[in-house]
Write a protein that holds these residues in place. Sequence first.
Motif, mmCIF file in Angstrom:
data_model
loop_
_atom_site.group_PDB
_atom_site.id
_atom_site.type_symbol
_atom_site.label_atom_id
_atom_site.label_comp_id
_atom_site.label_asym_id
_atom_site.label_seq_id
_atom_site.Cartn_x
_atom_site.Cartn_y
_atom_site.Cartn_z
ATOM 1 N N TRP A 59 0.834 -1.200 0.000
ATOM 2 C CA TRP A 59 0.000 0.000 0.000
ATOM 3 C C TRP A 59 0.868 1.249 0.000
ATOM 4 C CZ3 TRP A 59 -5.459 0.424 0.274
ATOM 5 C CH2 TRP A 59 -6.119 -0.797 0.208
ATOM 6 N N THR A 61 0.726 5.811 -0.029
ATOM 7 C CA THR A 61 -0.021 6.908 0.574
ATOM 8 C C THR A 61 -0.043 8.090 -0.377
ATOM 9 O OG1 THR A 61 0.685 6.202 2.770
ATOM 10 C CG2 THR A 61 -0.180 8.426 2.586
ATOM 11 N N ASP A 62 -1.208 8.698 -0.513
ATOM 12 C CA ASP A 62 -1.380 9.905 -1.323
ATOM 13 C C ASP A 62 -1.710 11.038 -0.357
ATOM 14 O OD1 ASP A 62 -2.034 11.941 -3.053
ATOM 15 O OD2 ASP A 62 -3.585 10.832 -4.116
ATOM 16 N N GLU A 63 -0.764 11.922 -0.123
ATOM 17 C CA GLU A 63 -0.961 13.020 0.831
ATOM 18 C C GLU A 63 -2.034 14.012 0.378
ATOM 19 O OE1 GLU A 63 2.264 12.341 -0.355
ATOM 20 O OE2 GLU A 63 2.734 11.086 1.376
ATOM 21 N N PRO A 69 -6.540 8.191 1.946
ATOM 22 C CA PRO A 69 -5.136 8.446 1.625
ATOM 23 C C PRO A 69 -4.329 7.200 1.250
ATOM 24 C CG PRO A 69 -5.477 8.541 3.993
ATOM 25 C CD PRO A 69 -6.838 8.383 3.358
ATOM 26 N N SER A 70 -4.819 6.021 1.577
ATOM 27 C CA SER A 70 -4.074 4.795 1.273
ATOM 28 C C SER A 70 -4.574 4.181 -0.030
ATOM 29 C CB SER A 70 -4.224 3.784 2.410
ATOM 30 O OG SER A 70 -3.679 4.302 3.599
ATOM 31 N N TYR A 71 -3.653 3.660 -0.830
ATOM 32 C CA TYR A 71 -4.039 3.008 -2.080
ATOM 33 C C TYR A 71 -3.173 1.783 -2.325
ATOM 34 C CZ TYR A 71 0.056 5.145 -4.227
ATOM 35 O OH TYR A 71 1.339 5.503 -4.532
ATOM 36 N N TRP A 116 -8.706 2.212 -3.075
ATOM 37 C CA TRP A 116 -8.435 3.233 -2.067
ATOM 38 C C TRP A 116 -9.050 2.818 -0.736
ATOM 39 C CZ3 TRP A 116 -5.510 7.357 -3.656
ATOM 40 C CH2 TRP A 116 -5.380 7.528 -5.033
ATOM 41 N N LYS A 118 -8.994 4.117 3.823
ATOM 42 C CA LYS A 118 -8.491 5.033 4.854
ATOM 43 C C LYS A 118 -7.141 4.538 5.377
ATOM 44 C CE LYS A 118 -12.957 6.875 6.212
ATOM 45 N NZ LYS A 118 -12.777 8.164 5.600
ATOM 46 N N THR A 119 -7.007 3.211 5.554
ATOM 47 C CA THR A 119 -5.753 2.581 5.966
ATOM 48 C C THR A 119 -5.634 1.245 5.240
ATOM 49 O OG1 THR A 119 -6.763 1.384 7.811
ATOM 50 C CG2 THR A 119 -5.887 3.587 8.300
#
Length: 136
Positions: A59, A61-63, A69-71, A116, A118-119
């Motif tokens: 996974w 992270t896209d800030e 934010p997690s993908y 995508w 959240k975590t």
Amino acid sequence: MGKLTYLNHLKACAEAARSFTNGLVANLAQTVTEAMQEMEDVKADKQKTKAITIPTTGWGTDENSEDYPSYCDIVVAGITAKDRVDIAIAPNSQAAAIACGMSPTNQTLAGKIRVWAKTAPAAAISAEYWLNQGKE
């Protein structure tokens, strides 16, 4: 000609018309049945599902994304950015998908499906997808 002759002639004509009409209806029904079967056999947009596993590792992270934010990118040969994918989470993986806040949407990129959340999930998520090929 007498009345009896006319009546017999009319009956014969009616019987011939009925036989002719029944034959046409039977031919029409057979043709429609064959056409429907052929359409079912060669339907271009007939979709097939494919099983995938959304892993716990890999996974990113896209800030720039506050909500999800997690993908994770799932490699799938042949998919393009113009395609659309519908994903259905397996019933036994629903709890894991809810726990990680899985997004109801996804993104297709060249050779992969991006999901995508959240975590990252704590457990692997079983799912299947339907590919709707995009136009070139």
